[in-house]
Design an enzyme around this catalytic site. Sequence first.
Site, PDB file in Angstrom:
ATOM      1  N   THR A  17       0.709  -1.455   0.059  1.00 20.31           N
ATOM      2  CA  THR A  17       0.151  -0.109  -0.045  1.00 20.31           C
ATOM      3  C   THR A  17       1.036   1.202  -0.189  1.00 20.31           C
ATOM      4  OG1 THR A  17       0.011  -0.358   2.604  1.00 20.31           O
ATOM      5  CG2 THR A  17      -1.867  -0.860   1.204  1.00 20.31           C
ATOM      6  N   LYS A  43      -4.364  -2.713   6.905  1.00 21.03           N
ATOM      7  CA  LYS A  43      -5.217  -2.855   5.814  1.00 21.03           C
ATOM      8  C   LYS A  43      -5.185  -3.891   5.143  1.00 21.03           C
ATOM      9  CE  LYS A  43      -3.670   1.271   5.173  1.00 21.03           C
ATOM     10  NZ  LYS A  43      -2.622   2.185   4.578  1.00 21.03           N
ATOM     11  N   TYR A 159      20.732  -1.874 -15.194  1.00 22.93           N
ATOM     12  CA  TYR A 159      20.025  -2.036 -16.895  1.00 22.93           C
ATOM     13  C   TYR A 159      20.776  -0.889 -17.819  1.00 22.93           C
ATOM     14  CZ  TYR A 159      16.890   0.055 -12.439  1.00 22.93           C
ATOM     15  OH  TYR A 159      16.686  -0.484 -11.466  1.00 22.93           O
ATOM     16  N   GLU A 209      31.350  -4.112  -8.271  1.00 19.09           N
ATOM     17  CA  GLU A 209      32.209  -2.529  -7.852  1.00 19.09           C
ATOM     18  C   GLU A 209      33.048  -2.666  -6.876  1.00 19.09           C
ATOM     19  OE1 GLU A 209      28.103  -1.235  -6.793  1.00 19.09           O
ATOM     20  OE2 GLU A 209      28.330  -1.245  -4.970  1.00 19.09           O
ATOM     21  N   HIS A 247      27.011   3.356  -2.515  1.00 17.56           N
ATOM     22  CA  HIS A 247      25.808   2.141  -1.325  1.00 17.56           C
ATOM     23  C   HIS A 247      26.512   1.939  -0.734  1.00 17.56           C
ATOM     24  CE1 HIS A 247      25.508   0.274  -6.323  1.00 17.56           C
ATOM     25  NE2 HIS A 247      24.393   1.260  -5.158  1.00 17.56           N
TER      26      HIS A 247
END
Lengths: 290, 386
Positions: A17, A43, A159, A209, A247
Amino acid sequence: MSILLNEQSRIVIQGITGGEGSFHTREAVNFGSKVVAGVTPGKGGTDLDGMPIYNRVIDAVEKEGANTSGIYVPASFAPDAILEAIEAGIKLIACMTEGIPVLEMVKVKKALKGTGSCLIGPNCPGITTPGVGKIGFMPNFIHKKGNVGVISRSGTLTYEVINMLTNLGVGQSTSVGIGGDPIVGSTFVDMLELFEADPETRLVAIIGEIGGNAEEEAAEFVKERMSKPVVGFIAGQTAPSGKRMGHAGAIISGGKGTAAEKMKAWEDAGINVVVNPADIGKKVVSILSK
Amino acid sequence: MKIHEYQAKRIFVEYGIPIPDGDVANTPEEVREITNRIGKKVVIKAQIHAGGRGKGGGVKTADSPQEAEKVAREIIGMNLITHQTGPEGKRVKRVLVEEALDVEKELYLGIVIDRSRDQEQPVIMASEAGGMDIEEVASKSPEKIIKVGANPVVSFSSFQGRKLAYGLGMDKSIVSKASKIIEMLYRIFMEKDATLIEINPFVLTRGGDLLALDAKINFDDDGLYRHPEIKGLRDLDEEEPLEVEASNTGVNYIKLDGNVGCMVNGAGLAMATMDLIKLAGGEPANFLDVGGGATAERIEKAFRILTSDKNVKAILVNIFGGILRCDRVASGIIEAASKMNLNLPMVVRLQGTNVEEGRKLLEGSNLKFNVAEGLFEAAQKVVALL
């Protein structure tokens, strides 16, 4: 076939939500993911676009047959959400949350041991298996179904790589972002092991990395156990020592964890290392067409 | 987050870890008073975050209150240069004045997170090679470092203290004292969300006492939300002002020495962009991750931060639009650049969602952007503009 996400995956979204949770749930559904339920304590009884929302993960498991979870809750609640998913018997958990204290992750990893649950992340873009579905932030349009496995510690750089492969006509079996934190649920080695065993994967592209020793451990695995070709790039060749590069896990400390050491370890292990990230796609194509 | 030695020692005191008698001082007069109260030979230590203070002239002894005041006049206000400060050094604002001890042995104690796959937990380390650069010891003679893993689910067990204390060759009369100190260090690590604690040197005096002669604690930035008392110890003077400003606006910025400023979304892509600039023959001026929601406002702030670095001669913007749409980013860049009257040469490379619309907006604006498509092409173009 693919790794992690497959036709049997029935997804529950913890934190459905919230702004991020609902947005990315809808994106995932558009991509074809089988999202069967959401969980937000308090919820329960409501729904998102007809997907039932429960107060507890166990309800999603018992009533909707959920076996996979995507977590989008704030950092202070995320360790609890992971533990709840483990306890409910969820087999694959992807946690996108950034900013979980590292000592909390130390405890979560101890709790994971022996349960048979697999945790991806935290602080990760998630998992995508083209043709099957996705959990996480990866944009829908970049993927194409195919035979290259992608593993990475970062988000947008992943990406870029997926998009680069797709533009060259090279599809992916599964793409997985393992996360940029010092301690993550699954490491490069865990993912390499799955890709090595996956009949659909012909080659693995791995993006490491600076910081830590996950790349060195991956090198050892590739050297000893991997029969499939691996193409690799390490980000942070120009990163200074002692600074956290975005990071939490990307930090060269005490002169350890530099890109140069990691590239050397990969080259020694027979990984096809590219110095220029723009060359990853070309390298993959040249190996696949051999 | 880093803190000063005197702050770390205050935490040690809360946990009952012995430290030398002393106090922190901002002026030479205070140094004289503290020395007078201690009533013996003292050590005066510059309080900056960087290590290597002794070699840089930031740690000195004094036999009398008068001498202490004189020494303090040299240290307070000095620009202390060590191997960790960079060539510009750090200005010393305060000093720690402590009794000089009669040292029998210098040892090392430390706790870090061991990130290797078979550990993934804190590891407590001890060494007889105290007072030396521990990283050097670790690489040249690793056998001199004794380790014990600490599983926080099990919590501390006395054998861990004994393993290290006996391993350091301690006499049985002080093993339990040492073990208690190790346990307290572990408790600090766990209770305060530390990422590193070091006592180097951890000393044994001729009188048989064990004390923390130095103290270093680094904290997990992600744990600070639950430790307001630790957050309050942050000393902004020790940090790069631009980095502080950036972190206040949610932009991740790290200043480097080159002249090509860059603005990127995502940490991994930001690092890769720096690497690309270098490969194209330039030097990156910074690391900058604008984050996921790169709004016009955020982009403007990022531009202001990276252009405050006067070394910046050209800018490379590299954005991969996923959820974030390239046309939005493009209008953000145009808005920010025109508002700021930005006249440095700039290459903008957009990739991803709505990339064509984004490029059209850039090309149609009256601002002079060089638009690039490829990753490496963008880096080469910006370097050519220098």
